[in-house]
Design an enzyme around this catalytic site. Structure first.
Site, PDB file in Angstrom:
ATOM      1  N   LYS A  18       0.701  -1.254  -0.042  1.00 22.38           N
ATOM      2  CA  LYS A  18      -0.053   0.078   0.043  1.00 22.38           C
ATOM      3  C   LYS A  18       0.874   1.323   0.113  1.00 22.38           C
ATOM      4  CE  LYS A  18      -3.369  -1.369  -0.640  1.00 22.38           C
ATOM      5  NZ  LYS A  18      -3.448  -2.077  -1.771  1.00 22.38           N
ATOM      6  N   HIS A  45       7.528  -7.465  -1.996  1.00 24.83           N
ATOM      7  CA  HIS A  45       7.299  -6.806  -0.759  1.00 24.83           C
ATOM      8  C   HIS A  45       8.183  -7.372   0.272  1.00 24.83           C
ATOM      9  CE1 HIS A  45       3.629  -4.856  -2.028  1.00 24.83           C
ATOM     10  NE2 HIS A  45       2.768  -5.731  -1.980  1.00 24.83           N
ATOM     11  N   SER A  64      -5.024   2.625   3.897  1.00 22.02           N
ATOM     12  CA  SER A  64      -5.010   2.116   2.617  1.00 22.02           C
ATOM     13  C   SER A  64      -5.344   0.779   2.476  1.00 22.02           C
ATOM     14  CB  SER A  64      -4.113   2.612   1.713  1.00 22.02           C
ATOM     15  OG  SER A  64      -4.085   1.835   0.347  1.00 22.02           O
TER      16      SER A  64
HETATM   17  S1  PPS Z   1      -0.366  -3.029  -2.983  1.00 26.11           S
HETATM   18  O1  PPS Z   1      -1.702  -3.831  -2.852  1.00 26.11           O
HETATM   19  O2  PPS Z   1       0.609  -3.290  -1.807  1.00 26.11           O
HETATM   20  O3  PPS Z   1       0.169  -3.665  -4.307  1.00 26.11           O
HETATM   21  O4  PPS Z   1      -0.836  -1.724  -2.909  1.00 26.11           O
HETATM   22  P1  PPS Z   1      -0.059  -0.442  -3.647  1.00 26.11           P
HETATM   23  O5  PPS Z   1       0.066  -0.528  -5.065  1.00 26.11           O
HETATM   24  O6  PPS Z   1       1.291  -0.276  -2.966  1.00 26.11           O
HETATM   25  O7  PPS Z   1      -1.065   0.910  -2.912  1.00 26.11           O
HETATM   26  C1  PPS Z   1      -2.163   1.182  -3.431  1.00 26.11           C
HETATM   27  C2  PPS Z   1      -2.412   2.697  -3.040  1.00 26.11           C
HETATM   28  O8  PPS Z   1      -1.418   3.331  -4.071  1.00 26.11           O
HETATM   29  C3  PPS Z   1      -2.509   4.510  -4.689  1.00 26.11           C
HETATM   30  N1  PPS Z   1      -2.157   4.624  -6.229  1.00 26.11           N
HETATM   31  C4  PPS Z   1      -1.952   5.959  -6.619  1.00 26.11           C
HETATM   32  N2  PPS Z   1      -1.834   6.797  -6.007  1.00 26.11           N
HETATM   33  C5  PPS Z   1      -1.539   8.012  -6.754  1.00 26.11           C
HETATM   34  N3  PPS Z   1      -1.259   8.163  -8.229  1.00 26.11           N
HETATM   35  C6  PPS Z   1      -1.256   6.781  -8.913  1.00 26.11           C
HETATM   36  N4  PPS Z   1      -1.054   6.776  -9.852  1.00 26.11           N
HETATM   37  C7  PPS Z   1      -1.638   5.720  -8.040  1.00 26.11           C
HETATM   38  N5  PPS Z   1      -1.932   4.306  -8.421  1.00 26.11           N
HETATM   39  C8  PPS Z   1      -1.988   3.640  -7.095  1.00 26.11           C
HETATM   40  C9  PPS Z   1      -3.828   3.571  -4.439  1.00 26.11           C
HETATM   41  O9  PPS Z   1      -4.718   4.317  -4.873  1.00 26.11           O
HETATM   42  C10 PPS Z   1      -3.831   3.129  -3.219  1.00 26.11           C
HETATM   43  O10 PPS Z   1      -3.938   4.240  -2.369  1.00 26.11           O
HETATM   44  P2  PPS Z   1      -5.091   4.666  -1.581  1.00 26.11           P
HETATM   45  O11 PPS Z   1      -4.773   5.748  -0.501  1.00 26.11           O
HETATM   46  O12 PPS Z   1      -5.971   3.368  -0.840  1.00 26.11           O
HETATM   47  O13 PPS Z   1      -6.038   5.401  -2.587  1.00 26.11           O
END
Ligand code: PPS
Length: 285
Positions: A44, A99, A129
């Site tokens: 996340k 991870h 998140s």
């Molecule tokens: S995972 O399951 O570990 O792979 O999740 P991860 O991709 O690390 O985290 C998901 C959060 O990243 C946000 N996200 C983004 N934020 C801004 N810009 C872009 N392009 C983007 N892509 C993914 C996603 O919305 C999740 O955060 P939250 O706060 O829940 O919205």
């Protein structure tokens, strides 16, 4: 409580039916090429975002839309080989995401073979998140009471274990790796600058037009509707569709909408002192 998870050494928790402790042990000997690139994150923290950026930088067919390949197949998980790809014989440059904590990744990587981009995010936003994601992710236990999740997060009892140990471990051992540290917050504030940093680290030269395309396609608004990048194509056994979006809000400071003042203070009382040892500049509001 943890029926869905297996525990590795040092309390590292992982979803049980997507990998095994034996497979993770075997990764120690996985041969790394100098051209391999890894994204490393605590869950996340901007994983899929960074995977998408790497895929866009390396694959013209992704940028110009001539190839319809899921980002998860372009930049697969090292420890969860969910599509049974032949990792050993993949053509170079191989892109991976992990991870895993620093001590469980392949030995070669820890000896400065290949490159690692470690992306970190404000842990209050990480736990929030994670909380929302646990409702959609079939491999995670759904926790409907945020307080319970918060206590588990602070105790390191969520998937991937302790956030502090994860980030602290990678940072303390940074000299073992060819590594670039980035934060979610700097990517959010200046995506173009972050993409340029990544390109410089990787020795990749993009034209101005290519760079514009990467930045545009990696924006939240674009990724939200891009089935290759937003997990729309994930099977239901991974992500229960219709319950919400993987790309939920993508903002800085959303923790304030979920955490109470008391919960935020509880978080600070456990984490604040220890976080002072980390150099990362997170944005808290
Ligand atoms: S995972 O399951 O570990 O792979 O999740 P991860 O991709 O690390 O985290 C998901 C959060 O990243 C946000 N996200 C983004 N934020 C801004 N810009 C872009 N392009 C983007 N892509 C993914 C996603 O919305 C999740 O955060 P939250 O706060 O829940 O919205």
């Amino acid at each position: 409580h943890f029926a869905k998870y297996a525990t590795l050494a040092d309390g590292f928790l992982l979803p049980k039916d997507v990998t095994t402790a034996e497979y993770i042990d075997s990764l120690e000997d996985f041969e790394i090429r100098d051209s391999d690139v890894f994204v490393a994150t605590f869950p996340k923290s901007g994983t899929v975002w960074s995977q998408n950026i790497l895929s866009l930088i390396y694959h013209e067919g992704h940028r110009d839309g001539t190839e319809n390949i899921n980002v998860i197949d372009r930049v697969p998980w090292l420890e969860y080989n969910i599509n049974n790809m032949d990792y050993v014989n993949r053509p170079s440059p191989r892109l991976f995401v992990t991870h895993l904590p620093h001590n469980l990744v392949p030995r070669d990587l820890r000896n400065r073979r290949g490159k690692v981009i470690y992306v970190a995010r404000n842990p209050k936003d990480v736990v929030v998140s994670y909380f929302h994601y646990s409702r959609l992710a079939a491999k995670l236990e759904t926790i409907s009471d945020f307080n319970i999740l918060l206590e588990r997060f602070l105790a390191g009892k969520v998937v991937s274990g302790s956030w502090l140990d994860h980030i602290g471990g990678w940072f303390t051992h940074r000299d073992d790796f060819n590594i670039l540290f980035l934060t979610f917050e700097e990517m959010k504030k200046d995506l173009r600058g972050a993409v340029l940093k990544i390109c410089k680290f990787l020795g990749k030269q993009l034209t101005e037009n290519e760079l514009d395309t990467v930045v545009e396609m990696a924006s939240f608004d674009n990724m939200k509707w891009d089935a290759r990048a937003n997990y729309e194509n994930m099977p239901e056994s991974f992500l229960e569709q219709g319950k919400g979006h993987f790309l939920r809000k993508g903002t800085i400071g959303d923790w304030k909408n979920t955490m109470t003042v008391a919960q935020s203070e509880r978080f600070d009382s456990v984490f604040k002192e220890k976080m002072k040892e980390l150099p990362f500049k997170f944005i808290w509001d």
